[in-house]
Write a protein that holds these residues in place. Structure first.
Motif, PDB file in Angstrom:
ATOM      1  N   ASP A   1       9.009   8.276 -14.343  1.00  0.00           N
ATOM      2  CA  ASP A   1       9.334   8.226 -12.910  1.00  0.00           C
ATOM      3  C   ASP A   1       9.525   9.613 -12.290  1.00  0.00           C
ATOM      4  O   ASP A   1       9.129   9.852 -11.159  1.00  0.00           O
ATOM      5  N   HIS A   2      10.066  10.551 -13.037  1.00  0.00           N
ATOM      6  CA  HIS A   2      10.461  11.823 -12.429  1.00  0.00           C
ATOM      7  C   HIS A   2       9.284  12.690 -11.982  1.00  0.00           C
ATOM      8  O   HIS A   2       9.317  13.296 -10.921  1.00  0.00           O
ATOM      9  N   ALA A   3       8.273  12.769 -12.825  1.00  0.00           N
ATOM     10  CA  ALA A   3       7.223  13.760 -12.582  1.00  0.00           C
ATOM     11  C   ALA A   3       5.917  13.138 -12.094  1.00  0.00           C
ATOM     12  O   ALA A   3       4.930  13.834 -11.910  1.00  0.00           O
TER      13      ALA A   3
ATOM     14  N   GLY B   1       8.810   2.208 -11.887  1.00  0.00           N
ATOM     15  CA  GLY B   1       9.652   2.637 -10.769  1.00  0.00           C
ATOM     16  C   GLY B   1      10.732   3.556 -11.293  1.00  0.00           C
ATOM     17  O   GLY B   1      10.739   3.921 -12.473  1.00  0.00           O
ATOM     18  N   ILE B   2      11.651   3.919 -10.412  1.00  0.00           N
ATOM     19  CA  ILE B   2      12.749   4.802 -10.816  1.00  0.00           C
ATOM     20  C   ILE B   2      13.658   4.027 -11.776  1.00  0.00           C
ATOM     21  O   ILE B   2      13.988   2.859 -11.513  1.00  0.00           O
ATOM     22  N   VAL B   3      14.054   4.657 -12.865  1.00  0.00           N
ATOM     23  CA  VAL B   3      14.900   3.998 -13.876  1.00  0.00           C
ATOM     24  C   VAL B   3      16.020   3.159 -13.255  1.00  0.00           C
ATOM     25  O   VAL B   3      16.246   2.024 -13.667  1.00  0.00           O
ATOM     26  N   HIS B   4      16.708   3.725 -12.274  1.00  0.00           N
ATOM     27  CA  HIS B   4      17.886   3.044 -11.731  1.00  0.00           C
ATOM     28  C   HIS B   4      17.520   1.939 -10.742  1.00  0.00           C
ATOM     29  O   HIS B   4      18.386   1.226 -10.255  1.00  0.00           O
ATOM     30  N   VAL B   5      16.254   1.842 -10.424  1.00  0.00           N
ATOM     31  CA  VAL B   5      15.818   0.732  -9.577  1.00  0.00           C
ATOM     32  C   VAL B   5      15.243  -0.386 -10.457  1.00  0.00           C
ATOM     33  O   VAL B   5      15.539  -1.560 -10.250  1.00  0.00           O
TER      34      VAL B   5
ATOM     35  N   GLY C   1      19.535   9.333 -19.840  1.00  0.00           N
ATOM     36  CA  GLY C   1      19.589  10.785 -19.732  1.00  0.00           C
ATOM     37  C   GLY C   1      19.393  11.186 -18.292  1.00  0.00           C
ATOM     38  O   GLY C   1      18.424  11.849 -17.935  1.00  0.00           O
ATOM     39  N   ASP C   2      20.308  10.754 -17.456  1.00  0.00           N
ATOM     40  CA  ASP C   2      20.205  10.977 -16.021  1.00  0.00           C
ATOM     41  C   ASP C   2      21.563  10.704 -15.400  1.00  0.00           C
ATOM     42  O   ASP C   2      22.159   9.655 -15.633  1.00  0.00           O
ATOM     43  N   SER C   3      22.049  11.644 -14.597  1.00  0.00           N
ATOM     44  CA  SER C   3      23.428  11.531 -14.121  1.00  0.00           C
ATOM     45  C   SER C   3      23.640  10.359 -13.163  1.00  0.00           C
ATOM     46  O   SER C   3      24.756   9.864 -13.034  1.00  0.00           O
ATOM     47  N   HIS C   4      22.596   9.898 -12.498  1.00  0.00           N
ATOM     48  CA  HIS C   4      22.780   8.801 -11.536  1.00  0.00           C
ATOM     49  C   HIS C   4      22.825   7.420 -12.181  1.00  0.00           C
ATOM     50  O   HIS C   4      22.705   6.394 -11.495  1.00  0.00           O
ATOM     51  N   THR C   5      22.998   7.403 -13.477  1.00  0.00           N
ATOM     52  CA  THR C   5      23.199   6.146 -14.195  1.00  0.00           C
ATOM     53  C   THR C   5      24.432   5.408 -13.678  1.00  0.00           C
ATOM     54  O   THR C   5      24.572   4.199 -13.865  1.00  0.00           O
TER      55      THR C   5
ATOM     56  N   GLY D   1      13.449   7.499   0.239  1.00  0.00           N
ATOM     57  CA  GLY D   1      13.226   7.031  -1.125  1.00  0.00           C
ATOM     58  C   GLY D   1      14.387   7.404  -2.014  1.00  0.00           C
ATOM     59  O   GLY D   1      15.503   7.615  -1.528  1.00  0.00           O
ATOM     60  N   SER D   2      14.148   7.474  -3.329  1.00  0.00           N
ATOM     61  CA  SER D   2      15.099   7.850  -4.389  1.00  0.00           C
ATOM     62  C   SER D   2      15.915   6.658  -4.895  1.00  0.00           C
ATOM     63  O   SER D   2      15.928   5.592  -4.290  1.00  0.00           O
ATOM     64  N   CYS D   3      16.633   6.901  -6.005  1.00  0.00           N
ATOM     65  CA  CYS D   3      17.453   5.835  -6.583  1.00  0.00           C
ATOM     66  C   CYS D   3      18.681   5.565  -5.729  1.00  0.00           C
ATOM     67  O   CYS D   3      19.380   4.578  -5.931  1.00  0.00           O
ATOM     68  N   THR D   4      18.945   6.429  -4.761  1.00  0.00           N
ATOM     69  CA  THR D   4      20.069   6.201  -3.855  1.00  0.00           C
ATOM     70  C   THR D   4      19.677   5.243  -2.732  1.00  0.00           C
ATOM     71  O   THR D   4      20.417   4.319  -2.398  1.00  0.00           O
TER      72      THR D   4
ATOM     73  N   GLY E   1       8.394   6.469  -7.397  1.00  0.00           N
ATOM     74  CA  GLY E   1       8.769   7.572  -8.279  1.00  0.00           C
ATOM     75  C   GLY E   1       9.913   8.342  -7.651  1.00  0.00           C
ATOM     76  O   GLY E   1      10.371   8.014  -6.563  1.00  0.00           O
ATOM     77  N   CYS E   2      10.388   9.352  -8.362  1.00  0.00           N
ATOM     78  CA  CYS E   2      11.505  10.156  -7.850  1.00  0.00           C
ATOM     79  C   CYS E   2      11.050  11.078  -6.730  1.00  0.00           C
ATOM     80  O   CYS E   2      11.808  11.408  -5.826  1.00  0.00           O
ATOM     81  N   SER E   3       9.817  11.537  -6.837  1.00  0.00           N
ATOM     82  CA  SER E   3       9.177  12.259  -5.746  1.00  0.00           C
ATOM     83  C   SER E   3      10.033  13.414  -5.227  1.00  0.00           C
ATOM     84  O   SER E   3      10.534  14.229  -6.003  1.00  0.00           O
ATOM     85  N   MET E   4      10.236  13.452  -3.928  1.00  0.00           N
ATOM     86  CA  MET E   4      10.884  14.607  -3.303  1.00  0.00           C
ATOM     87  C   MET E   4      12.400  14.623  -3.490  1.00  0.00           C
ATOM     88  O   MET E   4      13.075  15.508  -2.967  1.00  0.00           O
ATOM     89  N   CYS E   5      12.924  13.687  -4.269  1.00  0.00           N
ATOM     90  CA  CYS E   5      14.338  13.790  -4.620  1.00  0.00           C
ATOM     91  C   CYS E   5      14.537  14.961  -5.570  1.00  0.00           C
ATOM     92  O   CYS E   5      15.570  15.616  -5.567  1.00  0.00           O
ATOM     93  N   VAL E   6      13.541  15.221  -6.407  1.00  0.00           N
ATOM     94  CA  VAL E   6      13.703  16.231  -7.457  1.00  0.00           C
ATOM     95  C   VAL E   6      12.542  17.228  -7.479  1.00  0.00           C
ATOM     96  O   VAL E   6      12.602  18.258  -8.121  1.00  0.00           O
ATOM     97  N   ALA E   7      11.473  16.898  -6.718  1.00  0.00           N
ATOM     98  CA  ALA E   7      10.360  17.832  -6.510  1.00  0.00           C
ATOM     99  C   ALA E   7       9.711  18.309  -7.806  1.00  0.00           C
ATOM    100  O   ALA E   7       9.373  19.475  -7.948  1.00  0.00           O
TER     101      ALA E   7
ATOM    102  N   GLY F   1      17.234  24.536  -3.265  1.00  0.00           N
ATOM    103  CA  GLY F   1      15.967  24.401  -3.975  1.00  0.00           C
ATOM    104  C   GLY F   1      15.711  23.051  -4.603  1.00  0.00           C
ATOM    105  O   GLY F   1      14.696  22.849  -5.265  1.00  0.00           O
ATOM    106  N   ARG F   2      16.602  22.096  -4.414  1.00  0.00           N
ATOM    107  CA  ARG F   2      16.436  20.796  -5.056  1.00  0.00           C
ATOM    108  C   ARG F   2      15.109  20.122  -4.661  1.00  0.00           C
ATOM    109  O   ARG F   2      14.451  19.477  -5.462  1.00  0.00           O
ATOM    110  N   GLN F   3      14.723  20.261  -3.394  1.00  0.00           N
ATOM    111  CA  GLN F   3      13.486  19.607  -2.951  1.00  0.00           C
ATOM    112  C   GLN F   3      12.318  20.596  -2.921  1.00  0.00           C
ATOM    113  O   GLN F   3      11.286  20.317  -2.315  1.00  0.00           O
TER     114      GLN F   3
HETATM  115  S1  SF4 Z   1      18.449  11.221  -8.570  1.00  0.00           S
HETATM  116 FE1  SF4 Z   1      16.385  11.536  -7.922  1.00  0.00          FE
HETATM  117  S2  SF4 Z   1      15.421  12.409  -9.731  1.00  0.00           S
HETATM  118 FE2  SF4 Z   1      17.302  11.443 -10.455  1.00  0.00          FE
HETATM  119  S3  SF4 Z   1      16.690   9.356 -11.007  1.00  0.00           S
HETATM  120 FE3  SF4 Z   1      17.359   9.311  -8.885  1.00  0.00          FE
HETATM  121  S4  SF4 Z   1      15.464   9.508  -7.714  1.00  0.00           S
HETATM  122 FE4  SF4 Z   1      15.050  10.213  -9.779  1.00  0.00          FE
END
Ligand code: SF4
Lengths: 209, 486
Positions: free
Chosen positions: B81-83, B125-129, B146-150, B364-367, B425-431, B453-455
């Motif tokens: 999802d990330h890349a 899709g994004i892991v958290h979705v 292996g992702d803080s937004h777990t 977008g994003s998992c948020t 995908g994670c797309s512009m959340c993590v660029a 620089g996050r995006q």
């Molecule tokens: S915070 Fe961004 S990069 Fe991390 S999982 Fe969610 S969408 Fe992907």
């Protein structure tokens, strides 16, 4: 993966006078495409160390002598917050850092440091500030993990706390996975047997052929 | 708006402390404690592990080099999802590093027999979705990634937390992790949010008050009538952002809303198993009289749509409010940090963000990449046009979300308004892919981190809700969506 054991460390401390230095700053996301854990040192603090055209930024402290080779980082509160990326820690290791000192840390970053032979030391805010002030002119610290002390040149000494088992793990470079497998497998199997009784739905997928 | 109190020997909300009464967190902790370890730690059993291409290669490499196997392959679920690129799913990935990273994941899941949501399929899709969507995420479980937004999965009453790559390897081989029990914090939400005040705004307001370190060391439980009234999507947004307050764990107790969401999902228990599980899950709520170490109250009546002005998620203001003066910080380090942030963002203290021109919009994003978020953005965008100087992209959180949105005609609303409709995908959340800002670009973003620089290196991020981001796309500047809607 076995980490390099940590016993004592003596060297220059580089002052990074900023709170909330997150793991995106330590290791920008675009380099996460690299799947190896070795050789990441050149990307540590990449966007601070280099201009967009690839030139070194002479204003950044880690580009200045004697801090280029500093094995110790001194930073503001909440160091390593944000993303869980362990690459931030591997990059620091590759850059030669073996100890980080701050008033507080991002929790995942701190755990990642411990697993990779980097010693994270929490000191009171005031102490860190004093050290930050002095470190600008080049400050030599000697960290002794066994006695849990930091000696500042010849004048002062600070004690620091570390959980006893973590300390042993660092001193010996223990691999956590191997430890669990060697010592706790029976406990794990017993747990699974109990859980299978209490929450069988968590095991159903493994029963259907 | 906000009250904080310590409870030294006093019960949290109603009267007396009851002996033996436990919080939701304590119940989850106890039910997964394999054994106690030194240093006040315990070995905690892990029921579910979400795996993605960025934090897994080193863990798989460690398994290989030590000749270990997965203890329980079916408790893992992998996805790229990330890349991954979001423009074209069928073409080969252009970036050779991203292509190699996804190929490595595919090799690894094949070699270790790990369930995998393929890049071209609707399950990706994004892991958290996809965790919640597939029923992989279940109440009462422990979930790591292996992702803080777990933290997101805590919305189901699961003990879910982000870990590093080495820990991913430990979970794969042992199904366990060594953990220290957290202290507990109750965030009590009362009042009724007004229109266009979303879970995103509530979370940003909370983080602004307690700070990015305010919940460090605590497991946060959200409760109160306002939480009970929230949809699962809103609860996930709230729990997702808990990490931005420094806490690895955000929780909401399972209730009828939770069960409604989980029931019938592909990997959820069925039939008699469902009944038994549902009864167990409903018993997980915090007991009356249980004690928390810290309690925070937030009155939602007073919250307005939030926008971040700085480079840390706690640097937000109500839309229309003035950017705070750095001089208000007595602490010199905090003052300097605010000044650095303003400089990076090219903004003036004392001014309002309303009317600040933007160049990009990311929805977008998992948020905020779920169907409810896309509906909220589409409702604002319908019949309008994206401002000519703005590039706006909508990136659904998952293949299923994308299909659902298309079934509802949201893709057409977006496309007709001039938004680009992308693959998940994670797309512009993590660029990490080619969706990124150039130096100096300014983005209205529904993601979770406004770090420097996050995006994209030199890019500037303003976090906000999906409706607020859609409004910014239409007007070309940061806008109070409530005024636009009038
Ligand atoms: S915070 Fe961004 S990069 Fe991390 S999982 Fe969610 S969408 Fe992907």
């Amino acid at each position: 993966m076995k980490a390099q054991p940590f016993k004592t460390l003596s060297g220059i401390a580089a002052p990074l006078e900023q709170d909330n230095i997150d793991t995106d700053i330590i290791f920008p996301a675009r380099f996460l495409l690299i799947t190896a854990r070795e050789g990441l040192g050149r990307y540590a603090f990449h966007d601070r160390r280099f201009e967009t055209d690839g030139q070194e930024n002479p204003d950044f402290i880690l580009n200045q002598n004697p801090f280029r080779e500093a094995p110790i980082l001194l930073a503001g509160a909440n160091l390593g917050s944000g993303s869980s990326r362990e690459q931030a820690v591997w990059a620091l290791l590759g850059f030669g850092v073996r100890a980080v000192i701050a008033p507080s840390f991002g929790e995942i970053f701190q755990a990642n440091c411990l697993r990779n032979g980097i010693l994270p030391i929490t000191l009171p805010d005031e102490t860190v500030r004093k050290l930050l002030g002095r470190a600008k002119d080049g400050l030599n610290l000697t960290i002794d993990l066994e006695s849990q002390t930091i000696a500042v040149e010849d004048d002062v000494r600070f004690d620091f706390d570390i959980a006893p088992e973590r300390k042993l793990a660092l001193i010996n470079g223990w691999d956590e996975t191997a430890q669990i497998l060697n010592q706790r497998v029976n406990d794990i199997s017993a747990f699974e047997a109990r859980q299978r009784q209490d929450q069988p739905w968590l095991y159903e997928r493994e029963m259907t052929p | 708006m906000l009250k904080q109190q310590n409870h030294d020997g006093q019960s949290v909300s109603e009267g007396l402390t009851v002996a033996g009464a436990r919080t939701l967190y304590e119940k989850l902790w106890e039910s997964h404690r394999v054994c106690d370890l030194a240093d006040d730690e315990a070995l905690i059993y892990i029921d579910r592990h979400l795996v993605h291409e960025v934090s897994s290669p080193q863990a798989f490499a460690a398994l290989r080099s030590s000749e270990r196997k997965l203890r329980r392959p079916l408790t893992h679920y992998a996805v790229a999802d990330h890349a991954v690129p979001t423009r074209d799913r069928n073409a080969a990935i252009e970036d050779p590093l991203a292509r190699a990273q996804v190929a490595e994941l595919e090799d690894n899941v094949a070699a270790f027999d790990m369930p995998y949501a393929a890049l071209q399929g609707a399950d990706q899709g994004i892991v958290h979705v996809i965790g919640p969507e597939s029923g992989f995420t279940l109440p009462g479980t422990t979930i790591v990634c292996g992702d803080s937004h777990t933290t997101t999965h805590g919305a189901f009453g699961a003990l879910a937390f982000g870990i590093g790559a080495s820990e991913c390897g430990t979970v794969m081989a042992t199904q366990c992790l060594r953990q220290k029990k957290a202290r507990t914090m109750l965030v009590q939400l009362s009042g009724t949010p007004s229109r266009h005040v979303t879970a995103k705004d509530i979370a940003l307001a909370l983080i602004a008050h307690i700070g990015t370190n305010g919940a460090a060391g605590f497991a946060v439980e959200y409760a109160g009538p306002a939480v009970s009234a929230m949809s699962m999507a809103e609860r996930m947004t709230l729990c997702n952002l808990t990490i931005e307050a420094g806490s690895r764990v955000g929780l909401v107790a399972p209730d009828a809303t939770t069960l409604d969401f989980v029931k019938g999902r592909r990997l959820a228990p069925k039939g008699p198993s469902w009944d038994r599980a549902a009864a167990y899950w409903l018993g997980l709520k915090t007991d009356k009289g249980a004690q928390y170490d810290l309690m925070v109250e937030l009155d939602l009546d007073k919250i307005e749509p939030q926008v971040t002005w700085g480079t840390s998620p706690d640097q937000s203001v109500s839309i229309g409010g003035a950017i705070p003066e750095p001089a208000m910080h007595e602490d010199m380090a905090a003052r300097r940090q605010a000044e650095t942030a303003l400089e990076y963002m090219d903004l003036q203290a004392g001014t309002s963000l309303e009317g600040t021109a933007i160049s990009h919009v990311f929805i977008g994003s998992c948020t905020n990449g779920r169907i409810e978020d896309l509906r909220a953005a589409a409702a604002v965008a319908a019949g309008c046009s994206v401002a000519s100087e703005v590039t706006a992209i909508v990136v659904p959180g998952s293949g299923a979300t994308r299909l659902q949105a298309e079934a509802e005609g949201l893709d057409r609303i977006f496309s007709e308004a001039g938004f680009q409709w992308r693959h998940p995908g994670c797309s512009m959340c993590v660029a990490m892919n080619d969706d990124r800002l150039e130096p100096g670009d300014r983005c209205a973003s529904t993601s979770n981190r406004n770090f420097e620089g996050r995006q994209g290196a030199g890019g500037r991020t303003h976090l906000m809700s999906p409706a607020m981001a859609a409004a910014a796309a239409i007007t070309g500047c940061i806008t109070d969506v409530r005024k636009l809607a009038q």
